[in-house]
Structures are given as structure tokens and as C-alpha cells.
Design a protein around this motif. Structure first.
Motif: not given
Length: 250
Positions: A130-131, A242-243, A246-250
């Protein structure tokens, strides 16, 4: 995102859990080379312990051969894997190319004779399909970089209805080499998602890849301690992250 990244995903241990297929194929390749060896139908615990250390497919066949030895000292093997790997090649009088060719021939035979059964040996990790579909629908470019044969990874992705912009297998070279080529060809920033810490460390140590953002997933084939004291430039990636956008990825 402005200036959206090019996401580059490892395959096994990041997108798909192929442990059952690993043992199924490695066991058969090992028995083809050593018919007198005794190996169980189901993967022994030692194989799962060795898996985080295995880098390329041929090593899986060698691991199966080694696990047939009653005298194998598994703790020492795990502690000094590279040394034992080279000794095992000498012990069994085999070459990596021969082992890889045997593994891939057996995989191709399985696909040709019973593709549904072969596909069933792989399980996508929860939420992955789904991702990736959402990334494609949102216009975020993504591709796969794997040490598996590219054709095998492509067949699995197609079965799941996934269409990356490309699949780079072991035939294209090492992961740092492929990432270097991509960095020279693309203007997008590159984010590399992997489950093998030594691979990410090799990427971080490669001149020209300093700008690649590296993520170590927490759900893959990790060795004990892999997530501890990660060096600068490598971030752990939890399933929830991961879900997330992308702006909130570390």
C-alpha cells in the motif's frame, strides 16, 4: 515535497520477507552440490541467525552446506563470519559464481514449473504494498536495489502489482557502485532504505555518496545490536515512520 527524493529500496528484508524461500532454494542448491548432506525441510535456527550476516545469494547456499556439518561451532561462526566464509569455500571446493549459478537455476526452475508455489514462499511486510502504491500515485519516484537477481525481484514486484521505475540486481554491481551511478545521473536527492547495517556503512564511507540519506529499517533481518549507536548519516526507520509522509521521515 519540493525537490522530492528518489527512494531506493533494498528488496529482501525491507519490502519482502523471503526467509522461507531462502532456505527452500539454498537447501536444494546445497543438496545438488552435496547429495549426501542431511538438511531439514524447514530452516534451522542457525540459518535465521546467519541471515543478517549474509550479503549475497551464494552465501546462503554455503551457509546451508555448513549447517549440514554436525561439528559446526555456530557461535564462533557468527562472531567471525568473514573468516569462516572463506574457509568454507575452501572446505567445500566451490566458487561463489558456481553457487550463485546453482541458486538461480533452481529458482528459475521453480518459477517455470510452479510459479504460484514459489511466490507463496515470499511475504510482503505489512503495509509495504500500500505504501509503495501510494508513492507511485503521488508521483514520488522509487526503485529497487538488491543483491538478488534482478529478474527474480521484478517478477515478485509484478505479482504484487508494483511498478518501480527500475530494478537493479546484483548484475549491475555493488550497491555503492549503483548509487554512485544514480547520483551522477539524477538531480533528485537520494534516500536509500536498507536492512543491512554494514551495507549502509559502506555507502556512508564511499566518496561521492555523502549526500545520500540512509535509513536502517527496524523490521528486517537485523543482527543483535544493529540499531545501537548508529553512526551519523544513518537513521532508524520504524514501520510507522515508513507509512508517514516523506516530509516527516527522520
Amino acid at each position: 515535497m519540493a525537490d522530492a527524493p528518489l527512494l531506493v529500496f533494498d528488496f529482501d528484508g525491507v519490502l519482502v520477507d523471503g526467509m522461507a524461500e531462502y532456505w527452500w532454494s539454498a537447501r536444494r542448491a546445497a543438496l545438488a552440490l552435496c547429495p549426501q548432506c542431511t538438511l531439514p525441510e524447514q530452516a534451522p535456527p542457525g540459518f535465521s541467525q546467519l541471515r543478517p550476516l549474509i550479503h549475497k545469494g551464494w552465501e546462503m547456499v554455503l551457509a546451508a552446506l555448513e549447517l549440514s556439518r554436525p561439528e559446526l561451532n555456530l557461535p564462533d561462526y557468527l562472531s567471525h563470519y568473514d573468516r569462516h566464509l572463506q574457509a568454507a569455500l575452501v572446505r567445500w571446493q566451490v566458487e561463489p559464481y558456481t553457487l550463485q549459478r546453482s541458486l538461480e537455476a533452481l529458482r528459475q526452475e521453480a518459477i517455470d514449473t510452479n510459479p504460484e508455489a514459489w511466490l507463496a514462499l515470499h511475504q510482503p511486510y505489512p503495509g509495504v504494498i500500500e505504501r509503495l502504491q501510494a508513492l507511485s500515485q503521488g508521483g514520488s519516484p522509487w526503485r529497487v536495489l538488491t543483491t538478488k537477481g534482478g529478474a527474480f525481484a521484478q517478477q515478485l514486484l509484478q505479482a504484487y502489482g508494483l511498478e518501480p521505475e527500475a530494478v537493479d540486481g546484483h548484475e549491475q554491481g555493488s550497491k555503492p557502485e549503483v548509487l554512485l551511478q544514480l547520483s551522477r545521473q539524477r538531480s533528485h536527492p537520494i534516500w536509500f532504505v536498507e536492512d543491512r547495517r554494514p551495507t549502509l556503512e559502506a555507502v556512508r564511507a564511499t566518496a561521492g555518496l555523502e549526500a545520500v540519506r540512509c535509513f536502517l529499517v527496524t523490521w528486517g533481518y537485523l543482527a543483535p545490536g544493529d540499531l545501537a549507536d548508529l553512526p551519523a548519516g544513518i537513521s532508524p526507520l520504524e514501520p510507522e515512520q515508513f507509512a508517514a509522509p516523506l516530509a516527516s521521515w527522520p
